[in-house]
Scaffold this motif. Sequence first.
Motif, short mmCIF file in Angstrom:
data_model
loop_
_atom_site.label_atom_id
_atom_site.label_comp_id
_atom_site.label_asym_id
_atom_site.label_seq_id
_atom_site.Cartn_x
_atom_site.Cartn_y
_atom_site.Cartn_z
N VAL A 234 47.38 35.57 25.65
CA VAL A 234 47.67 36.01 27.02
C VAL A 234 47.06 35.04 28.03
O VAL A 234 47.70 34.65 29.01
CB VAL A 234 47.12 37.44 27.24
N ALA A 235 45.81 34.64 27.79
CA ALA A 235 45.11 33.80 28.75
C ALA A 235 45.74 32.41 28.86
O ALA A 235 45.88 31.87 29.97
CB ALA A 235 43.64 33.68 28.36
N VAL A 236 46.14 31.84 27.74
CA VAL A 236 46.68 30.48 27.75
C VAL A 236 48.13 30.46 28.22
O VAL A 236 48.52 29.67 29.08
CB VAL A 236 46.55 29.84 26.35
N VAL A 237 48.97 31.36 27.65
CA VAL A 237 50.40 31.33 27.94
C VAL A 237 50.71 31.94 29.31
O VAL A 237 51.46 31.37 30.10
CB VAL A 237 51.18 32.07 26.83
N MET A 238 50.11 33.09 29.62
CA MET A 238 50.44 33.78 30.86
C MET A 238 49.65 33.26 32.06
O MET A 238 50.17 33.10 33.15
CB MET A 238 50.19 35.28 30.73
N LEU A 239 48.34 33.03 31.81
CA LEU A 239 47.46 32.70 32.92
C LEU A 239 47.19 31.21 33.04
O LEU A 239 46.60 30.77 34.03
CB LEU A 239 46.13 33.46 32.78
N GLY A 240 47.61 30.44 32.03
CA GLY A 240 47.48 28.99 32.10
C GLY A 240 46.06 28.47 31.99
O GLY A 240 45.76 27.37 32.48
N LEU A 241 45.16 29.20 31.35
CA LEU A 241 43.79 28.73 31.19
C LEU A 241 43.74 27.60 30.16
O LEU A 241 44.47 27.61 29.17
CB LEU A 241 42.88 29.87 30.73
N SER A 242 42.87 26.64 30.40
CA SER A 242 42.64 25.58 29.43
C SER A 242 41.81 26.14 28.28
O SER A 242 41.11 27.14 28.44
CB SER A 242 41.90 24.41 30.08
N LEU A 246 39.01 28.98 28.56
CA LEU A 246 39.19 30.19 27.75
C LEU A 246 37.90 30.50 26.98
O LEU A 246 37.47 31.66 26.91
CB LEU A 246 40.35 30.02 26.77
N GLY A 247 37.29 29.47 26.40
CA GLY A 247 36.05 29.68 25.67
C GLY A 247 34.95 30.25 26.55
O GLY A 247 34.22 31.15 26.15
N VAL A 248 34.85 29.73 27.77
CA VAL A 248 33.85 30.24 28.71
C VAL A 248 34.13 31.70 29.06
O VAL A 248 33.23 32.55 29.05
CB VAL A 248 33.82 29.37 29.98
N CYS A 249 35.39 32.00 29.35
CA CYS A 249 35.75 33.36 29.75
C CYS A 249 35.56 34.36 28.61
O CYS A 249 35.13 35.49 28.84
CB CYS A 249 37.19 33.39 30.23
N MET A 250 35.88 33.94 27.39
CA MET A 250 35.72 34.85 26.26
C MET A 250 34.26 35.17 26.00
O MET A 250 33.93 36.21 25.40
CB MET A 250 36.38 34.28 25.01
N GLY A 251 33.37 34.31 26.46
CA GLY A 251 31.95 34.59 26.32
C GLY A 251 31.49 35.76 27.15
O GLY A 251 30.41 36.32 26.89
N PHE A 294 45.47 46.82 36.51
CA PHE A 294 45.63 45.56 37.26
C PHE A 294 46.91 44.84 36.85
O PHE A 294 47.67 44.34 37.69
CB PHE A 294 44.43 44.63 37.03
N PHE A 295 47.19 44.77 35.55
CA PHE A 295 48.36 44.05 35.08
C PHE A 295 49.64 44.83 35.36
O PHE A 295 50.69 44.24 35.63
CB PHE A 295 48.22 43.71 33.60
N ASN A 301 45.16 38.24 36.49
CA ASN A 301 44.62 36.88 36.53
C ASN A 301 43.35 36.84 35.68
O ASN A 301 42.97 37.84 35.07
CB ASN A 301 44.33 36.43 37.98
N ALA A 302 42.70 35.70 35.64
CA ALA A 302 41.51 35.57 34.77
C ALA A 302 40.42 36.54 35.17
O ALA A 302 39.72 37.10 34.32
CB ALA A 302 40.98 34.13 34.83
N TYR A 303 40.29 36.80 36.48
CA TYR A 303 39.22 37.69 36.94
C TYR A 303 39.52 39.15 36.57
O TYR A 303 38.62 39.89 36.14
CB TYR A 303 39.04 37.56 38.46
N THR A 304 40.78 39.56 36.74
CA THR A 304 41.12 40.95 36.45
C THR A 304 41.31 41.19 34.95
O THR A 304 41.42 42.34 34.52
CB THR A 304 42.39 41.37 37.21
#
Length: 396
Positions: A234-242, A246-251, A294-295, A301-304
Amino acid sequence: MPFAATTPPRMITLVIFTALSTLSLNMFLPSLANMARDFEAEYALLALAFAGYLGITAVLMLILGPLSDRYGRRPVMLAALTIFIIASLVCTLAPNVWVFLAFRVLQGVVIAGWAIALAVVRDTSEPQEAARRISLITMAMSVAPLLGPMLGGVLDELFGWRASFATYTLFGVIALLLCWTDLGETNRTRSENFRQQFRNYPDLLKSAKYWDYAACMAFSNSGFYIFLAGVPLVAVVMLGLSPAMLGVCMGTITIGFTFSTFLSSRLAHRVPLVNLILAGRLSSVAGSLSCLLFFLADMGNAYTLFGPLMLIGVGNGLTMPNANAGAMSIRPDLAGSAVGLMGALAVGCGGALTALTGMLVSETSGAIPLLTLLLVITLLSLVAGIHLKWLDRRIS
């Protein structure tokens, strides 16, 4: 025998046992592609080194817990670490993929480190103190899932994928020496034979409270597996995170988990276990529900996504140590069996729901199926927590 321990172990020894069982799961994952190339095998076949390991650990937990109740914590841990060292060494030197996979599955015996560490805590502590100590162990070893892949990636880059398994061998030797010199036997109520032990099982298995603890644990664990399986897509395909972002956010979910295990260790003596579990389940439901809303409102988005999901980490940190301590307190003489069965249910349920996540979530499905499944699982765990609270009030 020289240097053989006769007293209960220090906390650092239990932390090392538990952390090793986690490191053995994921440290080598960055090397899978290189391993497939080296063995000239399909990537999907090498992925069995992860999936097969999960399966065997679920089975082994059903076996190792009762064995430690019958023969003691120390001999089972010594035997498990010896097998782990041999299996790790063979994996390091494996000439082909089939030898590697066979002995990789054998490495799963190190899950004894997790089960026996918790049983030792219960052997030597009352329920509230056990919950506090388990929280501290859980908090200390929660960094292992973060550091493991990082260490494995560095070792692969410098020395090749076999270095990770050589490191497993070294860690196993260190853990075995610690076990020999610091893990004195703590099981003072060993059954005389398995027949006597099995006679006591109905008291554990007929306990509604035990199954509530087990459900809270299994669904909490499953929420984490669903997160790991579905959120990256979801994060990479929908939200375009690198990948790096993604690794930082998953932490964030681990940060929430670590914070709440520390909080649980501080509150364990003052707040009933059931109340901490219920608070954890409410936190997880709040996180998954707000994220889904939210969705649904097209505000994803990455925050929500990662902000609300941090509450799931908080909820798991409040739930897991206290659910373990509570389950082992139903029949303290069967603490190993109790944690073994509960761990097997948690891993089995997590594996099944991971597979379901893979079927529901795709590049075209969006985030809604994933977040809906996550909400359903957290609601089921909340129901178990509410029933546990009702039973607690009725008994008291």
